[in-house]
Design a protein around this motif. Structure first.
Motif, PDB file in Angstrom:
ATOM      1  N   HIS A 119      13.829  10.116   7.395  1.00  0.00           N
ATOM      2  CA  HIS A 119      12.833  10.513   6.584  1.00  0.00           C
ATOM      3  C   HIS A 119      12.653  11.977   6.223  1.00  0.00           C
ATOM      4  O   HIS A 119      11.771  12.064   5.394  1.00  0.00           O
ATOM      5  N   GLN A 120      13.903  12.600   5.998  1.00  0.00           N
ATOM      6  CA  GLN A 120      13.927  13.408   4.987  1.00  0.00           C
ATOM      7  C   GLN A 120      12.763  14.848   5.581  1.00  0.00           C
ATOM      8  O   GLN A 120      12.477  15.128   6.628  1.00  0.00           O
ATOM      9  N   VAL A 121      13.902  15.926   5.418  1.00  0.00           N
ATOM     10  CA  VAL A 121      12.897  17.501   5.956  1.00  0.00           C
ATOM     11  C   VAL A 121      11.611  16.892   5.620  1.00  0.00           C
ATOM     12  O   VAL A 121      10.846  17.989   6.402  1.00  0.00           O
ATOM     13  N   ASN A 122      11.205  17.312   4.551  1.00  0.00           N
ATOM     14  CA  ASN A 122       9.980  17.473   4.033  1.00  0.00           C
ATOM     15  C   ASN A 122       8.918  15.917   4.273  1.00  0.00           C
ATOM     16  O   ASN A 122       7.869  15.209   3.990  1.00  0.00           O
ATOM     17  N   GLY A 123       9.706  15.148   5.027  1.00  0.00           N
ATOM     18  CA  GLY A 123       8.880  13.805   5.408  1.00  0.00           C
ATOM     19  C   GLY A 123       8.660  12.699   4.457  1.00  0.00           C
ATOM     20  O   GLY A 123       7.396  11.761   4.910  1.00  0.00           O
ATOM     21  N   GLU A 124       9.368  13.056   3.606  1.00  0.00           N
ATOM     22  CA  GLU A 124       9.066  11.859   2.218  1.00  0.00           C
ATOM     23  C   GLU A 124       9.248  10.702   1.953  1.00  0.00           C
ATOM     24  O   GLU A 124       9.021   9.531   1.499  1.00  0.00           O
ATOM     25  N   GLY A 125      10.099  10.420   3.496  1.00  0.00           N
ATOM     26  CA  GLY A 125      10.971   9.500   3.269  1.00  0.00           C
ATOM     27  C   GLY A 125      12.238   8.687   2.202  1.00  0.00           C
ATOM     28  O   GLY A 125      12.532   9.695   1.352  1.00  0.00           O
ATOM     29  N   ILE A 126      12.679   7.895   2.657  1.00  0.00           N
ATOM     30  CA  ILE A 126      13.102   7.166   1.496  1.00  0.00           C
ATOM     31  C   ILE A 126      12.897   6.625   0.580  1.00  0.00           C
ATOM     32  O   ILE A 126      12.968   4.640   1.175  1.00  0.00           O
ATOM     33  N   LEU A 127      12.749   6.516  -0.754  1.00  0.00           N
ATOM     34  CA  LEU A 127      12.857   4.523  -1.635  1.00  0.00           C
ATOM     35  C   LEU A 127      14.020   3.687  -1.822  1.00  0.00           C
ATOM     36  O   LEU A 127      15.185   4.621  -1.868  1.00  0.00           O
ATOM     37  N   ALA A 128      13.784   2.821  -1.308  1.00  0.00           N
ATOM     38  CA  ALA A 128      14.886   1.807  -2.360  1.00  0.00           C
ATOM     39  C   ALA A 128      15.191   2.065  -3.111  1.00  0.00           C
ATOM     40  O   ALA A 128      14.399   2.724  -4.124  1.00  0.00           O
ATOM     41  N   ALA A 129      16.162   1.349  -3.759  1.00  0.00           N
ATOM     42  CA  ALA A 129      16.890   0.836  -4.610  1.00  0.00           C
ATOM     43  C   ALA A 129      16.041   0.744  -6.584  1.00  0.00           C
ATOM     44  O   ALA A 129      16.129   1.457  -7.448  1.00  0.00           O
ATOM     45  N   ASP A 130      14.667  -0.255  -5.330  1.00  0.00           N
ATOM     46  CA  ASP A 130      14.324  -0.759  -6.291  1.00  0.00           C
ATOM     47  C   ASP A 130      12.788  -0.170  -6.337  1.00  0.00           C
ATOM     48  O   ASP A 130      11.836  -0.724  -8.456  1.00  0.00           O
ATOM     49  N   TYR A 155       9.723   1.648   0.615  1.00  0.00           N
ATOM     50  CA  TYR A 155      10.394   2.344   1.686  1.00  0.00           C
ATOM     51  C   TYR A 155      12.044   1.940   2.345  1.00  0.00           C
ATOM     52  O   TYR A 155      11.576   0.885   3.423  1.00  0.00           O
ATOM     53  N   THR A 156      12.493   2.172   1.766  1.00  0.00           N
ATOM     54  CA  THR A 156      13.675   2.152   3.427  1.00  0.00           C
ATOM     55  C   THR A 156      13.401   2.757   4.196  1.00  0.00           C
ATOM     56  O   THR A 156      13.569   2.403   5.744  1.00  0.00           O
ATOM     57  N   TYR A 157      13.333   3.944   4.419  1.00  0.00           N
ATOM     58  CA  TYR A 157      12.175   4.604   5.168  1.00  0.00           C
ATOM     59  C   TYR A 157      11.333   5.324   4.929  1.00  0.00           C
ATOM     60  O   TYR A 157      11.127   6.081   4.024  1.00  0.00           O
ATOM     61  N   PRO A 158       9.931   5.323   5.716  1.00  0.00           N
ATOM     62  CA  PRO A 158       8.857   5.594   5.604  1.00  0.00           C
ATOM     63  C   PRO A 158       8.987   7.506   5.283  1.00  0.00           C
ATOM     64  O   PRO A 158       9.111   7.360   5.851  1.00  0.00           O
ATOM     65  N   PRO A 159       8.039   7.643   4.554  1.00  0.00           N
ATOM     66  CA  PRO A 159       6.535   8.684   4.720  1.00  0.00           C
ATOM     67  C   PRO A 159       6.103   9.198   5.951  1.00  0.00           C
ATOM     68  O   PRO A 159       5.326   8.405   5.502  1.00  0.00           O
TER      69      PRO A 159
END
Length: 372
Positions: free
Chosen positions: A245-256, A260-264
């Motif tokens: 989910h990342q340190v800043n909580g923003e998540g990770i967007l999918a390639a397209d 989100y692969t991992y949501p904010p």
């Protein structure tokens, strides 16, 4: 002739002597066998005493370990029996009506990939924050204790204290659209609304009306004896959650870049302060048996306290806000962890947000008893 007689006499006296020698040898052999038997018996008795004391000592020393093994085995059997009764969705493959099957399958895809159709880059509309229903309702709403839809069809329409009204499934879906997805509602007759309703109704059609499915929704964790601690939660989040989910909580967007692969978990693209998961008890229960990725009811990776503390940290950070002025028209019906006043007790918003909740619960019970 004389010689022959002499030989006969010699033989006559020699035969008994030979017989005595044979008997003597036999006696010696018997004595040897008896002696060896006695030796083996003594050795066997010694070994029996030695090993018996060793085995007894081993059992005595390993008693607690064996007891622990028995307890763990018993717990495993109980857990397996419990999980065998968990709700399972009705299989979509069993649908014989081609039109219904197509609608239900579309509904499932909308739940799993909401943003692909309704997100900022959606192919149908652009009315949500980019999260998927699946981010909160895991495995398209089918995972045990993963905020699943097991009891939705069976329990709706129902009276909800948050709105003070009887709500149907359309209202329930739009609540998610406006709160968890921080977006705009769908119309009742829109294809996407109908498809999502069809999916939710179908997979929950194996639960009798008015009954709750086993392991549906979110697990209710026991309240802590202390307030949940955002500072402890931050350290745990960085160690256990930030990789996805990342340190800043923003998540990770999918390639397209459509979903989100991992949501904010906080920030402008996350759920707003009116979402069900913004209540700390809901989020802590959700975390417990679903996070980090791979956690399940029979294989949790966090303790109850860790789940509460992580929830406290995440809910302490900035996110979109919603007008909640019409929520909870009867403030006495607010859950103990609803974080916004006014309240029917004199306790603070801080305590209602992070606890400790047991005193709030006790006060609430006392008030209810006093009422006629």
């Amino acid at each position: 002739m004389v010689i022959l007689e002499i030989n006969c006499l010699i033989n006559k006296f020699m035969i008994p002597e030979k017989q005595n020698i044979v008997q003597f040898k036999s006696l010696v052999k018997s004595l040897i066998y008896l002696f060896m038997t006695i030796i083996f018996l003594v050795m066997g008795l010694f070994l029996l005493v030695f090993f018996n004391s060793s085995i007894t000592a081993w059992f005595q020393n390993s008693g607690p370990d064996l007891d622990s093994l028995y307890v763990e085995a018993e717990k495993k059997v109980i857990l397996q029996n419990e999980m065998a009764n968990f709700w399972k969705p009705t299989d979509i493959k069993l649908i014989t009506d081609a039109t219904l099957k197509q609608e239900v399958e579309y509904g499932k895809d909308l739940i799993a990939h909401t943003a692909k159709y309704l997100g900022p880059n959606g192919s149908v509309k652009q009315i949500t924050n980019g999260m998927n229903c699946n981010n909160c309702h895991l495995d398209a709403g089918t995972k045990p204790w993963g905020n699943n839809y097991g009891s939705v069809y069976s329990m709706y329409p129902k009276m909800r204290a948050r709105s003070g009204q009887v709500e149907d499934l359309y209202k329930r879906v739009n609540d998610c659209m406006e709160r968890s997805l921080n977006g705009q509602p769908l119309k009742r007759d829109e294809k996407e609304m109908k498809a999502m309703i069809a999916y939710i109704e179908y997979i929950g059609s194996n639960v009798p009306k008015g009954k709750e499915a086993n392991a549906s929704g979110i697990y209710d964790l026991e309240y802590l004896d202390r307030a949940a601690d955002p500072a402890k939660g931050k350290a745990l989040y960085n160690a256990k959650c930030a990789s996805c989910h990342q340190v800043n909580g923003e998540g990770i967007l999918a390639a397209d870049k459509k979903e989100y692969t991992y949501p904010p978990l906080w920030g402008k693209n996350s759920y707003n302060n009116g979402a069900g998961l913004f209540r700390i008890s809901r989020f802590a229960g959700y975390i417990k048996y679903n996070m980090p990725l791979g956690a399940t009811y029979d294989n949790p990776q966090l303790s109850d306290e860790e789940s509460w503390d992580i929830a406290a940290y995440v809910e302490s950070l900035d996110r979109p806000s919603k007008d909640l002025s019409k929520d909870w028209p009867n403030i006495s019906k607010k859950p103990v962890d609803h974080p916004f006043g006014p309240f029917s007790d004199s306790l603070t918003e801080a305590q209602h947000k992070c606890g400790p909740f047991k005193p709030i619960k006790d006060k609430k019970k006392k008030k209810e008893k006093k009422q006629p």
